[in-house]
Design a protein around this motif. Structure first.
Motif, PDB file in Angstrom:
ATOM      1  N   THR C  42       0.834  -1.200   0.000  1.00 45.36           N
ATOM      2  CA  THR C  42       0.000   0.000   0.000  1.00 45.36           C
ATOM      3  C   THR C  42       0.871   1.254   0.000  1.00 45.36           C
ATOM      4  O   THR C  42       0.604   2.212  -0.725  1.00 45.36           O
ATOM      5  CB  THR C  42      -0.923  -0.018   1.229  1.00 45.36           C
ATOM      6  N   GLN C  84      -6.909   0.762  -1.178  1.00 46.81           N
ATOM      7  CA  GLN C  84      -7.384  -0.236  -0.233  1.00 46.81           C
ATOM      8  C   GLN C  84      -8.202   0.509   0.820  1.00 46.81           C
ATOM      9  O   GLN C  84      -7.888   1.635   1.178  1.00 46.81           O
ATOM     10  CB  GLN C  84      -6.166  -0.868   0.427  1.00 46.81           C
ATOM     11  N   ASP C 156      -5.074  -1.499  -5.457  1.00 44.23           N
ATOM     12  CA  ASP C 156      -4.595  -2.086  -4.210  1.00 44.23           C
ATOM     13  C   ASP C 156      -5.576  -3.159  -3.743  1.00 44.23           C
ATOM     14  O   ASP C 156      -6.672  -2.847  -3.285  1.00 44.23           O
ATOM     15  CB  ASP C 156      -4.454  -0.980  -3.163  1.00 44.23           C
ATOM     16  N   GLU C 157      -5.184  -4.393  -3.880  1.00 42.52           N
ATOM     17  CA  GLU C 157      -6.022  -5.539  -3.509  1.00 42.52           C
ATOM     18  C   GLU C 157      -7.446  -5.357  -4.035  1.00 42.52           C
ATOM     19  O   GLU C 157      -8.406  -5.286  -3.277  1.00 42.52           O
ATOM     20  CB  GLU C 157      -6.019  -5.730  -1.991  1.00 42.52           C
TER      21      GLU C 157
ATOM     22  N   HIS D 161      -3.354  -2.897   6.455  1.00 44.59           N
ATOM     23  CA  HIS D 161      -4.727  -3.384   6.399  1.00 44.59           C
ATOM     24  C   HIS D 161      -4.846  -4.821   6.881  1.00 44.59           C
ATOM     25  O   HIS D 161      -5.697  -5.145   7.716  1.00 44.59           O
ATOM     26  CB  HIS D 161      -5.220  -3.245   4.962  1.00 44.59           C
TER      27      HIS D 161
HETATM   28 MG    MG Z   1      -2.096  -2.772   1.945  1.00 48.32          MG
END
Ligand code: MG
Ligand code: ATP
Ligand code: ATP
Ligand code: MG
Lengths: 377, 342, 285, 266, 286
Positions: C42, C84, C156-157, D161
């Motif tokens: 990230t 994200q 991002d993801e 995260h």
């Molecule tokens: Mg991340």
């Protein structure tokens, strides 16, 4: 702190509102006091005066620290000025405790009792009036004008408003007059929040009054007068305590104020010699508008101090000065001569009926007639 | 090595007390100073300082920016005034009654306020502040109308002691009450610091972990009400007069701004900032009459730019800086990791 | 297309998270970065999008030097980030999210295309950002980034929280993008999805990028689970809690008590152990 | 007992046999007549839902099916508009989230958030605040369990995260829940963390009831013994894990990504 | 019925007058997220400028309105520069700063214009009363009513129907993501405050003929504007208009119907509204 450089000089405190809602009044009072001082060579009673100005702000919260500074740090021998009634009420305790004469030049409240005992007024003097006096002074005249008709009374919801209106309504009803207000009591509008008076005025019109009596000052006075002329009441005669149209508010009110009859202890159109000298000095000092009762009362405060200081021998102390103030006797003033009432220490003076008229290019509160002398002796 | 260990501890213990003794020392010095102006003037600032402590507690610890603490302040003040005027002049009784009245008022208001957050609280509490003045104005039998009450009898510390009228004893008394109340607030807040930080920061997660968020906030609000009530009693004790304007928006705004300048997370900082604000308004501006608002405005603007996070944050930064400078001067090098965290 | 040289960035100046990363994406294509949680994926994408300042390094996109540009300049230069954590605008509706964006050219996805792409969004077009389900938010995040018609898409993801079906669609879209000249740099947590999605996979490990041999990404990312800032753990001298033997696990009592056995058996080769507080039943209140 | 479609019968018991439901009534969490709508849009409409101690119950379904809403209603984060929820035989419909959490209903969030201003360790402490018999050891053990020991003293906001998700799990476990509601615990986890998660969930004590919302079918397969499929807020399918996973309608609805490409218009 | 006709009309007219005063604040605070306590000061500045410029002729009135708007916009620019460094530090720091600026501004205004109450001279056509249903009614209020309708219509269109309005709201929600779509959030901030300042100046010019301008103008208008903006739901123009008319009616019909409670009415009404509103204000947590 410390004594003034000139051993002969005295230090006098002038506490007036220089910021906040009442700044106009405060500035007027400062101008009046300075006018007297400047026209007497900066001397009162032959002594050089070191004038220390303090800002009263909006009320006791700011005024008391300022008064404390004048009393404790500047060690003034007299404190004058004071715009607000609440301020006088709180500062009076300080000056009395320090035996310094308080020579108020504007509001004079009904002093609250102190620990159950009435206030000690030995050191308290006023060159102005009691807040209920304008109403008392004009009630008789209004009664004679409306005959059996009813009068609608309306004013701002704070101590000054209550006093001003009470003076009128009490006297007026005692004289047999009828109030048009539905419950027989004056209507009070929220203060200072009210800026739209139309609903109140139109509502008042429904009571079909013969006349309206009011007291407002400052911004509210401008809005009230302006909207009165736009309301259903516009053809009903308006009587007022003179502050409604006193000073700069009159300029802002413009033609809408024409014809308002009001009562005050002073009119710039008074023809006595003292007033003519005062007016001349006032204009010479660069003021474009005529002087106000606030300036005049403060001017008189200087005059009182002038005569009192002249009567003090040697070092000036609070008690000595206070005693001398008690002995000034008749004061020659732009408002006509007056003297202190011996126990209450406030002027015994004449009240005048004035009417707003065009005086050349500007509007002015023109003297109509003498009303009465108060307090009645 | 072992012999030297206890010493720093005792020193640390001592040092913890220093900040609290400081204002008392300052007050004593002031009281000893010959000028009668300072004791009276400073004593009159302390009620607002204590009110700011209360506001900082609600604003910082509970995260509810409030102008409404003037309501418990008014309750405390008028309770005290009326008690004194009815002939009950014992200061401890006043303080207790005022604290109770304040807590009660804040408890009632809290039931409405703590359900809301952010701007809504600010506006609701603005209404509370305005309505407090209006109620005081209208309830003339209690408040004496817009001109208020004056000449309220002075309190007695204990039965038989002389009344607290002279400026110097009043200053010492007011300082002691302010410091004690602030210290008590700090102690309570410190004990629940973790809990309050958590519920303030993430209500949803806190509730999901079993924390009754509104109850916590209500308790803080009510406790802060007791402090505000005490401040109200102090107002009467130091001023011996009161007008409805003293429990209105202006006072509330000054207290809230003082809390912001002091750093909302630090009640003592708020108290110091309140003294600073009143010092600018009443003392510094006295030599430039009419321009107190200007100076006050300048103070606020300067505080925003020069003290981000408030006085307390500035102090912390200063301390960190001193420690950094000291650490770099230290002869033996530290392990890299721990140096980085300091 | 994208040239990144010696990029160092982090959240605080003294602790770089991404350290001296260099890579070169020669042609439009789908490129993936994989790495452990906390590896700095990230952080790297946010730095490329301008939200974090790089302390060193250069970024060139299509020959243009983008080093040190502010985020909105980067966006205008064709860099789009689908972050994200969704980062939607709660007070805007789904439609507003897409219409507030003004693509430089009209040849990209228009709003209707995006609604076709994500039918759940079309059904929610009047909903506000915070009224969406997690997956719907993720779709909107991607749709918003696509709407800017980027030349470099940083995702991002992007499949997090999407149902397998929608995730498949998103991947298909990403795979189509290079045909439109878009370079896609996607951060993914799992190596096997990355190899399925991307033409080329980079591994980010403790803030450093390595270019693994194709198909062997797992080797690089599989077993690293160090906090990205290696120095961090060094001064945390907490002793690990004592491991309890699995045989002592009190779960057995419950089996005996007649409870049905939960879904899967514990993996005996793994050291995972429940703290005792959880293994004895808490007293009911 | 085989898998049944919702529309096939009026009332679908969510457990295999009546004894299970009875057990859930006395010891577990039961919801009946749950209905929730936003702006006239039905989000959840579930006649009954029950979970008993020891159950490993997965809830799956396409995005926006109402899975998170179901968890929010059970945990009390959202008040149910209609319906009754009982827990251990007691009606808790009107109880708030905090009360339910203290009573033993713990949860994680789909979008994991932390306490700003707290360290990672303190976050876990907050989770176990109401069980403070051993204030420091347990949180540390939980951090070790989720692999965040190295981060214990750092501000929680600095977690990435994936780490936040693991922390959220630790916080939920710290509350020693008897019913654990997990909202997509595997989303965004790397292989290593996924393995760790599976281990943790696999070793959860047998008396704990777990509801698992998840898109990641490997996790569901590894953990769940019973699956409910939601679609448009309604129960689409309900049954033992293997049956549901094999059901063709589930494949098209949820799992299949075969026809994914067609929607993308170049 | 007749009793309430004129107060009702007046309530609406007065309310819309307040809506103009609140318009700038709705934009800055409601939509732009800047708690601008100097809003009242900008209105007062506009009022003073208008009062000194207008001499009772139509061209001078136009000049006054323009000058007031320009002065307000300049003030908004100053505020934009001043608050730019405060991004991310919360409303309380903004409040501290703008309150400080308001205090300084008030002092400057009284230094320049004096402490007197001022009212601009209006062209004769406006400075008169019209007769409505047998009652006189001031023409200037009707003119302000018209202006208010125009301003709020434009404001609604811009804020709720254009991309600009969406950008403003998005910037408050998440400014980084606004940068992510290629828009400079700082430019949005500045524009919002400059336009909000211009609206404040314009409001000053439109309100002073009716209410006058003096030292009390700034705090009074600020309070009323805050009440309106918060009651109307932050950042909603229709909400603000409805709230303003509500405030107007409370201040006209309410105060004469229950005069005993007149001082309490406005703030109690606001408190009740806030307490009973189920929906949290958009853009606000909780
Ligand atoms: Mg991340
Ligand atoms: N706001 C922050 N302040 C300080 N450090 C941070 C911050 N955000 C992240 N970090 C640290 O930076 C490192 C990289 O985080 P990042 O979010 O880039 O990881 P990631 O690879 O995206 O992980 P994930 O797969 O979990 O999303 C982490 O060790 C994290 O602790
Ligand atoms: N506050 C709200 N207002 C309006 N609609 C809402 C609100 N909250 C949720 N919804 C809608 O309810 C539906 C169900 O949401 P929910 O979060 O329960 O879905 P989900 O099954 O968890 O989906 P996902 O897998 O994407 O997380 C979604 O379509 C969503 O748009
Ligand atoms: Mg969900």
């Amino acid at each position: 702190a410390g004594a003034p450089a000139d051993p002969d000089a005295v230090r006098i405190g002038l506490l007036v509102s220089l910021s906040g809602t009442y700044a106009t009044v405060g500035q007027d009072m400062q101008a009046g006091f300075r006018l007297y001082l400047d026209s007497h060579g900066g001397r009162l009673g032959g002594r050089k005066v070191d004038l220390v100005v303090g800002d009263e702000g909006d009320g006791p919260a700011t005024a008391v620290p300022a008064a404390q500074k004048l009393l404790e740090r500047d060690r003034v021998v007299a404190l004058t000025g004071l715009v607000g009634g609440a301020t006088v009420d709180k500062v009076q305790v300080l000056t009395t405790a320090r035996k310094v004469p308080l020579l108020g030049a504007n509001a004079r409240p009904a002093f609250t009792s102190e620990g159950g005992k009435p206030r000690d007024l030995t050191y308290t003097w006023h060159t102005s009036y009691n807040s209920d006096e304008p109403g008392i002074a004009i009630a008789d005249h209004v009664k004679s004008q409306v005959g059996d008709g009813a009068v609608y009374a309306i004013g701002p919801d704070y101590q000054g408003g209550w006093d001003e209106l009470r003076g009128f309504t009490d006297t007026f009803t005692r004289l047999g007059g009828k109030l048009a207000n539905p419950d027989g009591k004056a209507l009070f509008t929220p203060f200072p929040a009210t800026e739209n008076f139309l609903p109140y005025l139109n509502k008042a019109a429904e009571t079909k009054p013969e006349a309206v009596y009011t007291f407002y000052a400052g911004a509210a006075a401008v809005a009230f007068v302006k909207q009165y002329a736009q309301s259903d009441l516009k053809d009903v005669p308006l009587y007022a305590a003179g502050f409604l149209t006193e000073g700069s508010v009159l300029t802002a009110q413009g033609p809408a104020a024409t014809g308002i009859r009001n009562v005050l202890n002073y009119s710039p159109t008074l023809s006595n010699a003292a007033n003519q000298a005062f007016i001349a000095a006032w204009s010479a000092a660069g003021n474009s508008s005529p002087p106000t009762t606030f300036a005049m009362a403060s001017y008189d405060a200087a005059a009182v101090l002038d005569r009192a200081l002249a009567g003090v021998a040697g070092d000036v102390t609070g008690p000595k000065l206070n005693e001398a103030i008690g002995k000034v006797g008749r004061v020659t003033s732009p408002r006509g001569d007056w003297q202190f009432e011996p126990t209450e220490h406030r002027p015994v003076q004449r009240w005048y009926l004035r009417e707003v008229r065009a005086d050349g290019p500007v509007l002015s509160n023109v003297l109509v007639q003498d009303l009465t002398t108060l307090p009645a002796t | 090595m072992t012999a030297r260990l206890p010493l720093p501890h005792r020193w640390d213990d001592l040092r913890r007390w220093v900040p609290w003794l400081l204002p008392l020392g300052a007050a004593t010095t002031l009281a000893a100073a010959s000028d009668g102006y300072w004791p009276a003037t400073v004593a009159r600032m302390l009620p607002l300082a204590l009110l700011a402590v209360s506001v900082a507690t609600v604003t910082g610890a509970a995260g509810l920016p409030t102008l409404g603490q003037v309501a418990p302040y008014a309750a405390g003040a008028y309770t005290t005034a009326r008690l004194a005027m009815a002939g009950h002049t014992l200061a401890p009784v006043h303080l207790t009654a005022a604290a109770l009245a304040g807590a009660f008022t804040a408890g009632l208001l809290g039931m409405l306020l703590v359900r809301h957050r952010g701007t809504v609280v600010l506006m609701l509490s603005l209404a509370v502040a305005e309505l407090t003045t209006i109620t005081a104005t209208q309830w003339r039998t209690v408040s004496g109308g817009t001109d208020g009450l004056a000449g309220i009898p002075a309190p007695h510390l204990l039965p038989g002691t002389p009344p607290l009228t002279a400026d110097r004893p009043v200053l010492l008394y007011a300082t002691a009450v302010t410091v004690a109340a602030t210290a008590a607030t700090m102690l309570l807040l410190h004990r629940h610091h973790l809990l309050l930080t958590a519920v303030r920061g993430n209500e949803t997660r806190a509730a999901a972990s079993g924390h009754p968020v509104t109850t916590y906030l209500w308790l803080v609000h009510t406790g802060a009400g007791a402090i505000a009530g005490t401040a109200g009693a102090l107002l009467i004790h130091t001023h011996r007069w009161i007008t409805p304007a003293d429990v209105g928006f202006d006072t509330a705004a000054l207290a809230l701004l003082a809390a912001v300048i002091g750093g909302t997370h630090s009640p003592p900082g708020a108290a110091v900032a309140a003294v600073l604000v009143l010092g600018v308004r009443d003392v510094a501006a006295a030599d430039w009459p009419g321009h107190a608002p200007l100076l006050l405005g300048a103070l606020f603007v300067a505080a925003v730019y020069l003290l981000p996070g408030g006085l307390t944050a500035a102090l912390t930064r200063l301390r960190a800086e001193i420690r950094r400078v000291r650490a770099t001067r230290r002869p033996e090098p530290l392990p890299a990791a721990s140096r980085r965290t300091s | 297309m994208l040239h990144v040289r010696d990029l160092t960035a982090g959240h605080r100046p003294d602790t770089p998270v991404v350290r001296s990363v260099s890579f070169h994406l020669p042609t439009p294509g789908v490129y993936a970065i994989v790495g452990a949680n906390g590896a700095g994926k990230t952080t790297l994408l946010h730095t490329l999008a301008g939200h974090l300042r790089a302390t060193t390094g250069q970024v060139h996109l299509g020959g243009r030097d983008l080093t040190g540009l502010l985020p909105h300049h980067l966006a205008r230069a064709g860099v789009a980030l689908a972050p994200q954590g969704r980062r939607l605008w709660p007070s805007l509706t789904v439609r507003d999210h897409l219409t507030v964006t003004r693509p430089a050219t009209d040849d990209g996805f228009n709003v209707d295309d995006l609604f076709d792409l994500f039918p759940p969004l079309a059904a929610r077009r009047r909903h506000h950002g915070h009224q969406l389900s997690g997956g719907e938010q993720q779709m909107l995040t991607i749709a918003r980034a696509l709407r800017t018609n980027p030349r470099l898409l940083l995702a991002d993801e992007p499949t997090e929280g999407l149902s397998p079906r929608i995730a498949g669609q998103v991947i298909a879209v990403l795979r189509d993008l290079p045909d439109r000249g878009v370079t896609v740099l996607v951060a993914l947590p799992q190596a096997h999805t990355a190899t399925a999605v991307a033409d080329r996979v980079y591994a980010l490990n403790a803030g450093q990028l390595s270019d693994p041999p194709d198909g062997h990404v797992d080797l690089l990312v599989g077993d690293h689970r160090t906090p990205s800032n290696a120095h961090r753990s060094s001064h945390h001298a907490r002793p690990p809690p004592a491991r309890r033997a699995l045989a002592d696990h009190p779960r057995r009592e419950h089996h005996q008590a007649g409870d049905r056995s939960p879904g899967n058996a514990p993996n005996p080769t793994n050291g995972t152990t429940m703290p005792p507080c959880l293994t004895t039943e808490a007293n009911p209140r | 007992m085989t898998t049944r479609h919702v529309d096939a019968v009026d009332h679908i018991p969510s457990r295999r046999d009546p004894a299970d439901i009875g057990r859930a009534h006395d010891t577990g969490l039961v919801a009946t007549g749950l209905y929730h709508a936003h702006q006239r849009l039905t989000v959840l409409d579930l006649d009954s839902f029950a979970i008993a101690p020891g159950d490993r119950h997965a809830v799956i379904g396409p995005n926006g099916a109402g899975k998170s809403t179901l968890l929010n209603l059970l945990a009390g984060s959202t008040r149910a508009q209609t319906g009754t929820i009982t827990y251990q035989g007691q009606t808790i419909t009107r109880r708030g989230a905090a009360w339910r959490a203290r009573a033993g209903i713990g949860r994680t969030f789909q979008h994991p958030t932390v306490y700003p201003g707290l360290t990672v360790l303190d976050c876990v402490r907050m989770g176990g605040w109401h069980h403070r018999r051993n204030p420091d050891r347990v949180p540390l053990e939980l951090l070790e369990l989720v692999g965040l020991t190295g981060h214990a003293d750092y501000p929680a906001t600095t977690l990435s995260h994936g780490h936040r998700r693991m922390l959220d799990l630790a916080v939920a476990l710290a509350g020693q829940p008897r019913v654990l509601l997990l909202d997509e615990p595997a989303a965004g986890l790397t292989d290593t963390d996924l393995t760790r998660l599976l281990d943790i969930l696999g070793t959860l004590p047998g008396w704990m009831a777990v509801i698992l919302v998840e898109h990641h079918m490997d996790v569901v397969a590894a953990l769940a013994d019973w699956i409910t499929v939601l679609h448009h807020g309604r129960r689409h399918l309900d049954g033992p894990a293997d049956h549901v996973r094999a059901d063709p309608t589930v494949r098209t609805l949820h799992l299949d990504s075969a026809e994914a490409g067609h929607a993308a218009r170049p | 019925m007749d009793t309430y006709l004129i107060p009702g009309l007046d309530g609406i007219a007065y309310g819309l007058l307040l809506a103009i005063a609140a318009a700038g604040l709705t934009l800055a605070f409601g939509a732009g997220g800047v708690l601008n306590l100097a809003h009242g000061t900008l209105i007062a500045a506009g009022g003073y400028v208008a009062a000194t410029t207008s001499t009772g002729t139509w061209p001078s009135l136009a000049a006054a309105v323009t000058a007031a708007t320009v002065v307000g916009a300049a003030g908004g620019g100053v505020l934009a520069a001043a608050t730019a460094r405060l991004r991310g530090r919360g409303h309380l720091d903004q409040a501290l700063l703008t309150f400080g600026i308001a205090l300084i501004g008030a002092d400057l205004l009284t230094t320049v214009f004096g402490a007197d109450i001022r009212r601009p001279r209006l062209p004769a056509a406006l400075d008169t009363t019209l007769t409505i249903a047998g009652h006189p009614y001031p023409a200037d209020r009707l003119a302000a009513l018209t202006a208010a309708v125009i301003i709020t219509t434009i404001g609604y269109a811009v804020l709720h129907r254009t991309r600009a309005g969406r950008l403003i709201r998005a910037t408050v929600d998440d400014r980084h993501m606004v940068a992510g779509i290629g828009v400079n959030p700082r430019a949005v901030d500045t524009t919002v405050l400059v336009v909000s300042g211009a609206l404040a100046g314009l409001a000053g010019a439109l309100c002073t003929p009716i209410l006058g301008v003096g030292p009390a103008t700034a705090p009074t208008t600020l309070l009323l504007s805050l009440v309106i903006v918060v009651c109307g739901g932050l950042g909603s123009v229709p909400g603000a208009v409805v709230a303003a008319i509500g405030v107007g009616l409370v201040q006209t019909i309410g105060v004469i119907t229950i005069p005993a409670l007149a001082p309490y009415l406005l703030l109690s009404a606001m408190a009740l509204l806030l307490l009973t509103r189920r929906r949290p204000l958009p853009g606000m947590p909780g």
